[in-house]
Design an enzyme around this catalytic site. Structure first.
Site, PDB file in Angstrom:
ATOM      1  N   ASP A   1       2.029   4.897   6.784  1.00  0.00           N
ATOM      2  CA  ASP A   1       2.424   3.497   6.617  1.00  0.00           C
ATOM      3  C   ASP A   1       1.175   2.641   6.503  1.00  0.00           C
ATOM      4  OD1 ASP A   1       4.065   1.295   6.372  1.00  0.00           O
ATOM      5  OD2 ASP A   1       5.258   1.768   8.154  1.00  0.00           O
ATOM      6  N   GLY A   2       1.357   1.413   6.060  1.00  0.00           N
ATOM      7  CA  GLY A   2       0.270   0.453   6.000  1.00  0.00           C
ATOM      8  C   GLY A   2       0.227  -0.379   7.274  1.00  0.00           C
ATOM      9  N   ALA A   3      -0.582  -1.422   7.259  1.00  0.00           N
ATOM     10  CA  ALA A   3      -0.690  -2.337   8.397  1.00  0.00           C
ATOM     11  C   ALA A   3      -1.213  -3.666   7.894  1.00  0.00           C
ATOM     12  CB  ALA A   3      -1.608  -1.768   9.474  1.00  0.00           C
ATOM     13  N   ASP A   4      -0.923  -4.717   8.650  1.00  0.00           N
ATOM     14  CA  ASP A   4      -1.433  -6.043   8.319  1.00  0.00           C
ATOM     15  C   ASP A   4      -2.761  -6.321   9.015  1.00  0.00           C
ATOM     16  OD1 ASP A   4       0.883  -6.832   6.702  1.00  0.00           O
ATOM     17  OD2 ASP A   4       1.956  -6.707   8.603  1.00  0.00           O
TER      18      ASP A   4
ATOM     19  N   GLU B   1      10.233   0.965  10.965  1.00  0.00           N
ATOM     20  CA  GLU B   1       8.946   1.664  10.902  1.00  0.00           C
ATOM     21  C   GLU B   1       8.587   2.258  12.265  1.00  0.00           C
ATOM     22  OE1 GLU B   1       6.831  -0.929   7.316  1.00  0.00           O
ATOM     23  OE2 GLU B   1       6.679  -1.614   9.390  1.00  0.00           O
TER      24      GLU B   1
ATOM     25  N   THR C   1       0.837  -1.204   0.000  1.00  0.00           N
ATOM     26  CA  THR C   1       0.000   0.000   0.000  1.00  0.00           C
ATOM     27  C   THR C   1       0.869   1.250   0.000  1.00  0.00           C
ATOM     28  OG1 THR C   1      -1.649  -1.240   1.274  1.00  0.00           O
ATOM     29  CG2 THR C   1      -1.961   1.131   1.108  1.00  0.00           C
TER      30      THR C   1
ATOM     31  N   LYS D   1       1.915  -4.996  12.388  1.00  0.00           N
ATOM     32  CA  LYS D   1       2.670  -4.643  11.199  1.00  0.00           C
ATOM     33  C   LYS D   1       3.854  -5.587  11.070  1.00  0.00           C
ATOM     34  CE  LYS D   1       3.873  -0.591  10.116  1.00  0.00           C
ATOM     35  NZ  LYS D   1       3.518  -0.982   8.707  1.00  0.00           N
ATOM     36  N   GLY D   2       4.474  -5.570   9.888  1.00  0.00           N
ATOM     37  CA  GLY D   2       5.751  -6.244   9.779  1.00  0.00           C
ATOM     38  C   GLY D   2       5.863  -7.355   8.777  1.00  0.00           C
TER      39      GLY D   2
ATOM     40  N   GLY E   1       5.998  -6.957   5.814  1.00  0.00           N
ATOM     41  CA  GLY E   1       6.958  -6.427   4.860  1.00  0.00           C
ATOM     42  C   GLY E   1       8.386  -6.489   5.371  1.00  0.00           C
TER      43      GLY E   1
END
Length: 240
Positions: A93-96, A115, A39, A106-107, A109
């Site tokens: 930033d994005g998130a899971d 981050e 994203t 997160k993470g 990636g």
């Protein structure tokens, strides 16, 4: 990621919608934290386009991964080290996963340590996700990544299993241990089907172990989450 005339998949189109909405929070002269992930690749792409076309100017970024750094450099986005431009005006930033309290996992990636360093240096943190990342409890659909030093990493496995977690070492495409930009390994911690009942308590337990560098929990840090879904954009702000 460059702008393209090829049609995006439905999920990628939603990610780009969320990124476009976040870009509306950016003003000329800002210092930005640039996160990592699919994203965020859309956000960096759109930011580079806005700078090249003159809609924004004098924006400086701090990338959270070598992948984001390479993309931003290719797009001509000015970058500076964090110590030279902090405090940042905004981190994106994005998130899971995002739960009902706007706490995050997160993470996936692989950049969550950097981050979190960037987020804590920012005045405001905006998260961009598609609606599929919304959960009622963290751990429902994504594992928790933890970054560990390579030395005797196997020693963490049994204590983590004793916490009711199923730790799995992340591998790269060659089936070798995946290494973060910091040279560390990543364990994915899979909870039971009920997810993580007390993320804050688990975060403290994990941080108490020497050799665990950081976790993918971001608790109490997001100021705003931008959700993109088939019905449009939904934004939720944290009550302070």
């Amino acid at each position: 990621m460059r702008s393209t005339s090829h049609p995006l998949s439905k999920v990628e189109a939603l990610k780009r919608d969320a990124a476009r909405e976040a870009l509306r929070r950016v003003r000329s002269g800002m210092r930005l934290g640039l996160g990592t992930g699919s994203t965020m690749a859309h956000f960096v792409d759109l930011l580079g386009e806005s700078l090249s076309q003159g809609r924004l100017s004098d924006v400086v970024g701090m990338p959270t991964s070598e992948r984001t750094r390479a993309q931003a450099t290719e797009l001509g986005i000015p970058l500076e080290p964090l110590h030279a431009i902090q405090p940042l005006d905004l981190a994106v930033d994005g998130a899971d996963e995002v739960d009902l309290k706007l706490d995050l996992v997160k993470g996936l990636g692989g950049a969550f340590l950097r981050e979190k360093i960037v987020v804590q240096a920012a005045r405001r943190f905006v998260v961009i996700v598609d609606e599929s990342k919304s959960v009622d409890r963290l751990g429902r659909q994504a594992p928790l990544p933890v970054e560990v030093v390579p030395f005797s990493w196997e020693a963490h496995l049994e204590p983590l299993r004793a916490l009711g977690l199923d730790p799995v070492l992340r591998k790269d495409e060659e089936e070798e241990p995946y290494r973060t930009d910091n040279g560390n390994y990543v364990l994915h911690l899979n909870p039971s089907a009920d997810g993580f009942p007390d993320p804050a308590a688990l975060d403290r337990q994990l941080h108490s172990r020497a050799g665990i560098v950081e976790t993918g929990f971001l608790l109490g840090l997001a100021d705003e989450v931008i959700f993109a879904g088939p019905e449009g954009i939904r934004t939720v702000e944290r009550s302070r």
